[in-house]
Design a protein around this motif. Structure first.
Motif, PDB file in Angstrom:
ATOM      1  N   ASP A 141       0.836  -1.195   0.000  1.00 26.19           N
ATOM      2  CA  ASP A 141       0.000   0.000   0.000  1.00 26.19           C
ATOM      3  C   ASP A 141       0.873   1.248   0.000  1.00 26.19           C
ATOM      4  O   ASP A 141       2.082   1.179   0.118  1.00 26.19           O
ATOM      5  CB  ASP A 141      -0.978  -0.012   1.178  1.00 26.19           C
ATOM      6  N   ASP A 142       0.202   2.380  -0.124  1.00 28.51           N
ATOM      7  CA  ASP A 142       0.933   3.641  -0.218  1.00 28.51           C
ATOM      8  C   ASP A 142       0.841   4.441   1.076  1.00 28.51           C
ATOM      9  O   ASP A 142       1.049   5.638   1.076  1.00 28.51           O
ATOM     10  CB  ASP A 142       0.411   4.455  -1.404  1.00 28.51           C
ATOM     11  N   SER A 143       0.554   3.778   2.184  1.00 32.11           N
ATOM     12  CA  SER A 143       0.325   4.497   3.432  1.00 32.11           C
ATOM     13  C   SER A 143       1.569   5.204   3.967  1.00 32.11           C
ATOM     14  O   SER A 143       1.453   6.105   4.779  1.00 32.11           O
ATOM     15  CB  SER A 143      -0.236   3.553   4.505  1.00 32.11           C
TER      16      SER A 143
ATOM     17  N   ARG B 196       8.913   7.879   0.722  1.00 29.75           N
ATOM     18  CA  ARG B 196       8.242   6.627   1.062  1.00 29.75           C
ATOM     19  C   ARG B 196       9.048   6.051   2.206  1.00 29.75           C
ATOM     20  O   ARG B 196      10.208   5.697   2.024  1.00 29.75           O
ATOM     21  CB  ARG B 196       8.215   5.686  -0.127  1.00 29.75           C
TER      22      ARG B 196
ATOM     23  N   GLY C  72       1.158   2.932  -6.320  1.00 31.36           N
ATOM     24  CA  GLY C  72       0.255   3.968  -5.846  1.00 31.36           C
ATOM     25  C   GLY C  72       0.942   5.225  -5.355  1.00 31.36           C
ATOM     26  O   GLY C  72       0.277   6.191  -4.994  1.00 31.36           O
TER      27      GLY C  72
ATOM     28  N   ARG D  55      -0.989   8.942  -5.429  1.00 29.47           N
ATOM     29  CA  ARG D  55      -1.243   9.570  -4.135  1.00 29.47           C
ATOM     30  C   ARG D  55      -0.503  10.907  -4.026  1.00 29.47           C
ATOM     31  O   ARG D  55      -1.054  11.899  -3.564  1.00 29.47           O
ATOM     32  CB  ARG D  55      -0.820   8.641  -3.005  1.00 29.47           C
TER      33      ARG D  55
ATOM     34  N   ARG E 117      -2.007  13.611  -6.432  1.00 34.85           N
ATOM     35  CA  ARG E 117      -3.298  14.025  -5.885  1.00 34.85           C
ATOM     36  C   ARG E 117      -3.084  15.003  -4.728  1.00 34.85           C
ATOM     37  O   ARG E 117      -3.741  16.042  -4.658  1.00 34.85           O
ATOM     38  CB  ARG E 117      -4.060  12.784  -5.419  1.00 34.85           C
ATOM     39  N   GLU E 118      -2.163  14.690  -3.841  1.00 34.57           N
ATOM     40  CA  GLU E 118      -1.917  15.551  -2.683  1.00 34.57           C
ATOM     41  C   GLU E 118      -1.344  16.908  -3.095  1.00 34.57           C
ATOM     42  O   GLU E 118      -1.750  17.941  -2.563  1.00 34.57           O
ATOM     43  CB  GLU E 118      -0.976  14.868  -1.690  1.00 34.57           C
TER      44      GLU E 118
ATOM     45  N   ASP F  77      -9.814  11.174 -11.584  1.00 34.66           N
ATOM     46  CA  ASP F  77      -9.953  11.004 -10.140  1.00 34.66           C
ATOM     47  C   ASP F  77     -10.300  12.334  -9.460  1.00 34.66           C
ATOM     48  O   ASP F  77     -11.146  12.378  -8.573  1.00 34.66           O
ATOM     49  CB  ASP F  77      -8.641  10.433  -9.568  1.00 34.66           C
TER      50      ASP F  77
END
Length: 176
Positions: free
Chosen positions: A11-13, A74, A107, A111, A114-115, A145
């Protein structure tokens, strides 16, 4: 599970986007070289004799009015950058956006992009090359999106580079 499967299913958390500081500039400059190297495949540019590429956009991102540099991380690793210009005008431009290959297809880019755009609501434009299949798939996905059914794509000549095919530009409005 193979290493590639782990990378693409993670995931991209742990993705973070933050304004780049002067202390981040050396890392951003190294990421810039990777970015320009990637783009050289589509634009035919070669590095200078010392192995570097033009870097006036890095200079502008860190010092020009209306610009903002962002560092993408990341975990504790540098994963990319974004340069925004036009913050002092009616249209913001995602001037440069890069995600290191080791963080792609997980992702991170979606992400982060988008941010960055959501940090500056309003009208946006994003340019990319039609012969870059990753960008051709990525940017419309982001536009849909953020502005479902309310974005446009158009070809525009590259200023000062008549030998290059036109860039594709996506225009959209990001709501607060």
């Amino acid at each position: 599970m193979t290493e590639n499967q782990i990378r693409t299913t993670s995931d991209d958390s742990d993705v973070r986007v933050r304004p780049a500081t002067p202390e981040d500039r050396p890392a951003v400059e190294r990421l810039w070289l990777m970015f320009r190297h990637d783009l050289s495949e589509f634009q035919g540019d070669l590095p200078a004799a010392d192995g570097t590429f033009r870097s006036e956009r890095v200079d502008a991102a860190f010092s020009a009015p209306g610009w903002a540099p962002y560092l993408l991380t990341r975990g504790d690793r540098a994963a990319g950058f974004a340069f925004v210009r036009g913050l002092d005008g009616p249209v913001r431009v995602l001037n440069s956006f890069f995600v290191a290959r080791g963080a792609r297809r997980a992702g991170v880019g979606l992400r982060a992009a988008r941010e960055v755009l959501r940090r500056h609501p309003g009208r946006w434009e994003i340019a990319f090359q039609e012969n870059n299949p990753g960008a051709v798939a990525f940017w419309p996905r982001l536009a849909e999106d953020l502005a479902p059914g309310a974005w446009i794509r158009e070809a525009r000549p590259v200023p000062g580079r008549p030998e290059l095919p036109p860039d594709l530009w996506i225009s959209l409005t990001v709501r607060p």
